[in-house]
Design a protein around this motif. Structure first.
Motif, PDB file in Angstrom:
ATOM      1  N   ILE A  82      46.641  55.271   9.878  1.00 43.81           N
ATOM      2  CA  ILE A  82      45.974  55.195  11.182  1.00 43.81           C
ATOM      3  C   ILE A  82      44.985  56.356  11.292  1.00 43.81           C
ATOM      4  CG2 ILE A  82      46.318  55.244  13.694  1.00 43.81           C
ATOM      5  CD1 ILE A  82      47.634  52.818  12.392  1.00 43.81           C
TER       6      ILE A  82
ATOM      7  N   LEU B  40      44.584  58.880  26.527  1.00 46.86           N
ATOM      8  CA  LEU B  40      44.263  57.921  25.465  1.00 46.86           C
ATOM      9  C   LEU B  40      43.006  57.174  25.893  1.00 46.86           C
ATOM     10  CD1 LEU B  40      44.958  56.226  22.896  1.00 46.86           C
ATOM     11  CD2 LEU B  40      46.370  54.787  24.368  1.00 46.86           C
ATOM     12  N   ASP B  41      41.931  57.352  25.141  1.00 45.86           N
ATOM     13  CA  ASP B  41      40.647  56.727  25.485  1.00 45.86           C
ATOM     14  C   ASP B  41      40.297  56.973  26.952  1.00 45.86           C
ATOM     15  OD1 ASP B  41      40.276  55.796  22.886  1.00 45.86           O
ATOM     16  OD2 ASP B  41      41.418  53.974  23.277  1.00 45.86           O
TER      17      ASP B  41
ATOM     18  N   VAL C  85      50.736  52.590  16.016  1.00 45.47           N
ATOM     19  CA  VAL C  85      49.780  51.755  15.270  1.00 45.47           C
ATOM     20  C   VAL C  85      48.620  51.278  16.143  1.00 45.47           C
ATOM     21  CG1 VAL C  85      51.474  50.931  13.587  1.00 45.47           C
ATOM     22  CG2 VAL C  85      51.119  49.638  15.705  1.00 45.47           C
ATOM     23  N   ASP C  86      48.792  51.357  17.458  1.00 45.32           N
ATOM     24  CA  ASP C  86      47.762  50.843  18.364  1.00 45.32           C
ATOM     25  C   ASP C  86      46.679  51.874  18.685  1.00 45.32           C
ATOM     26  OD1 ASP C  86      46.745  48.626  19.725  1.00 45.32           O
ATOM     27  OD2 ASP C  86      47.627  49.238  21.629  1.00 45.32           O
ATOM     28  N   VAL C  87      46.762  53.083  18.150  1.00 45.88           N
ATOM     29  CA  VAL C  87      45.741  54.086  18.487  1.00 45.88           C
ATOM     30  C   VAL C  87      44.665  54.213  17.411  1.00 45.88           C
ATOM     31  CG1 VAL C  87      47.408  55.383  19.875  1.00 45.88           C
ATOM     32  CG2 VAL C  87      46.905  56.134  17.530  1.00 45.88           C
ATOM     33  N   ASP C  88      44.692  53.318  16.425  1.00 51.26           N
ATOM     34  CA  ASP C  88      43.667  53.382  15.381  1.00 51.26           C
ATOM     35  C   ASP C  88      42.289  53.286  16.029  1.00 51.26           C
ATOM     36  OD1 ASP C  88      43.253  53.543  12.498  1.00 51.26           O
ATOM     37  OD2 ASP C  88      42.322  51.568  12.710  1.00 51.26           O
ATOM     38  N   GLY C  89      41.428  54.270  15.762  1.00 50.96           N
ATOM     39  CA  GLY C  89      40.085  54.271  16.333  1.00 50.96           C
ATOM     40  C   GLY C  89      40.008  54.826  17.743  1.00 50.96           C
ATOM     41  N   SER C  90      41.127  55.321  18.263  1.00 47.03           N
ATOM     42  CA  SER C  90      41.131  55.818  19.643  1.00 47.03           C
ATOM     43  C   SER C  90      40.883  57.326  19.706  1.00 47.03           C
ATOM     44  CB  SER C  90      42.492  55.542  20.293  1.00 47.03           C
ATOM     45  OG  SER C  90      42.653  54.170  20.538  1.00 47.03           O
TER      46      SER C  90
ATOM     47  N   MET D 128      56.873  46.867   9.236  1.00 43.60           N
ATOM     48  CA  MET D 128      56.304  46.098  10.341  1.00 43.60           C
ATOM     49  C   MET D 128      54.849  45.749  10.044  1.00 43.60           C
ATOM     50  SD  MET D 128      55.926  47.119  14.369  1.00 43.60           S
ATOM     51  CE  MET D 128      54.428  48.063  14.121  1.00 43.60           C
TER      52      MET D 128
ATOM     53  N   VAL E 105      51.098  44.671  11.192  1.00 40.37           N
ATOM     54  CA  VAL E 105      50.254  44.875  12.373  1.00 40.37           C
ATOM     55  C   VAL E 105      49.043  43.966  12.260  1.00 40.37           C
ATOM     56  CG1 VAL E 105      48.940  46.535  13.732  1.00 40.37           C
ATOM     57  CG2 VAL E 105      50.993  47.273  12.513  1.00 40.37           C
TER      58      VAL E 105
ATOM     59  N   ARG F  30      45.556  42.801  14.032  1.00 35.10           N
ATOM     60  CA  ARG F  30      44.583  43.228  15.048  1.00 35.10           C
ATOM     61  C   ARG F  30      43.525  42.145  15.219  1.00 35.10           C
ATOM     62  NH1 ARG F  30      45.760  48.674  14.970  1.00 35.10           N
ATOM     63  NH2 ARG F  30      46.279  49.500  12.922  1.00 35.10           N
TER      64      ARG F  30
ATOM     65  N   LEU G  13      51.393  42.789  21.815  1.00 34.12           N
ATOM     66  CA  LEU G  13      51.424  44.147  22.355  1.00 34.12           C
ATOM     67  C   LEU G  13      50.156  44.394  23.167  1.00 34.12           C
ATOM     68  CD1 LEU G  13      52.467  47.144  22.458  1.00 34.12           C
ATOM     69  CD2 LEU G  13      51.208  47.515  20.337  1.00 34.12           C
TER      70      LEU G  13
ATOM     71  N   THR H 257      48.156  43.175  18.281  1.00 33.94           N
ATOM     72  CA  THR H 257      47.635  44.115  19.281  1.00 33.94           C
ATOM     73  C   THR H 257      46.550  43.427  20.116  1.00 33.94           C
ATOM     74  OG1 THR H 257      45.978  45.031  17.794  1.00 33.94           O
ATOM     75  CG2 THR H 257      48.127  46.087  17.783  1.00 33.94           C
TER      76      THR H 257
ATOM     77  N   ARG I 247      45.195  45.044  23.115  1.00 30.87           N
ATOM     78  CA  ARG I 247      44.539  45.982  24.033  1.00 30.87           C
ATOM     79  C   ARG I 247      43.018  45.880  23.967  1.00 30.87           C
ATOM     80  NH1 ARG I 247      43.744  51.833  24.060  1.00 30.87           N
ATOM     81  NH2 ARG I 247      44.460  51.996  21.922  1.00 30.87           N
ATOM     82  N   ARG I 248      42.480  45.527  22.811  1.00 32.99           N
ATOM     83  CA  ARG I 248      41.017  45.490  22.700  1.00 32.99           C
ATOM     84  C   ARG I 248      40.450  44.079  22.580  1.00 32.99           C
ATOM     85  NH1 ARG I 248      40.295  51.014  19.156  1.00 32.99           N
ATOM     86  NH2 ARG I 248      42.407  51.605  19.701  1.00 32.99           N
TER      87      ARG I 248
END
Lengths: 151, 268
Positions: free
Chosen positions: A3, A51-52, A64-69, B1, B3, B5, B25, B47, B49-50
């Motif tokens: 990440i 976060l952002d 894993v969800d903060v990639d690029g954040s 796991m 992931v 995107r 998520l 994911t 969120r974006r």
């Protein structure tokens, strides 16, 4: 999984094992122990980070969800001397055991970014997600009120 | 796991079809509590969120990925009121309306709003595209919905005929970070039509249809009509006793809250 994220203004990378939280990664892999883990369910606010550009509980962010954040922790706020919020809390003697303090600092700094002169009520609402188990709220609110010019 | 995107909602739906165990998520405020306590170990996450399509927000369409923070300043007064009472600033910055709907907790604070307005939930799957499900066919039990395993919640759709007045309030032990003991929404149209929906007083959101019929016929309800309205609301809710409150307390507060909100709707 690898990440990449910008943490306190620096490009950082880390490896995740599974579904662990950002909180875990900050302390365990990035050497940033400022965000504190307590309730791990978003109740206490001790793990607050930006976060952002948004104040969140890092325990509820899957790493894993903060990639690029972009992430800012309490360590990122006080890099050139004390942040005004830290100074205000020192001046008002707002630290007892200190465990909740980083979360309060980040939450209050986030408030001031958006609203430089918050009222007392706005300060209370903005800090409603942060719990101080020493119940030292009086000094915390006094410090932030004087920083915001409420008196 | 694993992931995944997805770049858009179509990719997300395709990923869910190909990975039946994958967990969507978004804000993570419900999911990560389960993960942190070891109740869930996802084999894969998708994911969201974006994913831009689910961030759309207009008067009648609320994307599933819209956060409560963004709803705090929205067009709909009751929705803005309830958004501001959810969790804390940290929770509202992450938590989404789609997540609140998907979790389908009896105490989900957005649910009475959806019930009172007869909102429809938009679901999307790779195999069947989009479908709209009325709220009362979507919420079928405590944390149970009619969403199929290959479907993603993509939006909430509100009706064309929106009310002239709307109010929300809830009861909890403090004003932040509480799970509602009773939550209520009241909607009133010019002409009298009234809708009342409550949360935390039944397995799913409860509409008080007898109370609605009674009060909708009152153009200018007086004290006795308001008392009668509160009494019927208290009868129609289906609360249980638990560690947050007793059945009696919830019945009583349901009537008090609904009446108070109706009075706010009636005030000029």
């Amino acid at each position: 999984m690898r990440i990449h994220a910008e943490v306190n203004g620096e490009a950082r990378e880390f490896e995740t094992k599974g579904s662990e939280s950002l909180l875990f990664v900050l302390a365990d892999q990035l050497g940033l122990p400022g965000a504190k883990g307590a309730c791990e369910q978003g109740e206490c606010g001790s793990c607050s980070v930006m976060l952002d550009g948004r104040l969140v509980c890092s325990c509820l962010v899957m790493a894993v969800d903060v990639d690029g954040s972009e992430i800012v922790t309490v360590e990122g706020l006080g890099r050139s001397g004390l942040h005004p919020v830290q100074k205000a809390l020192v001046d008002s003697g707002a630290v007892q055991c200190g465990f909740c303090t980083p979360g309060f600092v980040v939450a209050a700094a986030a408030l001031l970014d958006e609203n430089p002169v918050p009222s007392s009520d706005e300060i209370r609402e903005a800090l409603s997600g942060n719990i101080c188990r020493c119940t030292g709220y009086g000094a915390i609110l006094r410090g932030l009120d004087s920083l915001a010019g409420n008196r | 796991m694993e992931v995944i995107r997805p770049a858009d909602i179509q990719e997300a739906a395709a990923a869910l079809a190909e990975n039946p165990g994958a967990v969507p998520l978004a804000g993570g405020t419900d999911l990560m509590v389960e993960v942190n306590f070891g109740h869930i170990r996802p084999s894969a996450v998708i994911t969201l969120r974006r994913v831009e399509e689910i961030q759309e927000l207009s008067r009648r369409r609320i994307g599933a990925g819209v956060t409560f923070r963004d709803l705090e300043t929205g067009d709909h007064r009751a929705l803005a009121q309830l958004a501001r009472t959810i969790g804390s600033p940290q929770i509202r910055a992450a938590g989404t309306i789609g997540g609140n709907i998907g979790t389908a907790s009896p105490a989900g604070d957005s649910l009475p709003f959806l019930a009172g307005l007869d909102a429809r939930i938009e679901l999307r799957s790779a195999a069947r595209g989009a479908r709209l499900v009325p709220w009362d066919e979507f919420f079928i039990g405590v944390k149970q919905t009619s969403k199929r395993p290959d479907e993603l919640i993509t939006a909430v759709l509100l009706p064309e005929d929106l009310p002239d007045r709307q109010e929300f309030a809830k009861i909890g032990q403090r004003s932040a970070m509480v799970i509602s003991i009773v939550a209520a929404c009241v909607f009133r149209w010019r002409g009298g039509r009234t809708r009342v929906a409550l949360g935390s007083v039944g397995p799913t959101p409860i509409r008080c249809r007898r109370a609605e019929d009674m009060i909708s016929n009152e153009r200018n309800p007086g004290e006795s009509a308001l008392d009668e309205f509160a009494r019927i609301v208290s009868e129609e809710v289906r609360p249980i006793t638990d560690h947050r409150g007793t059945e009696d307390y919830r019945r009583h507060s349901s009537g008090v809250l609904a009446r108070r909100l109706l009075e706010r709707c009636l005030a000029s």
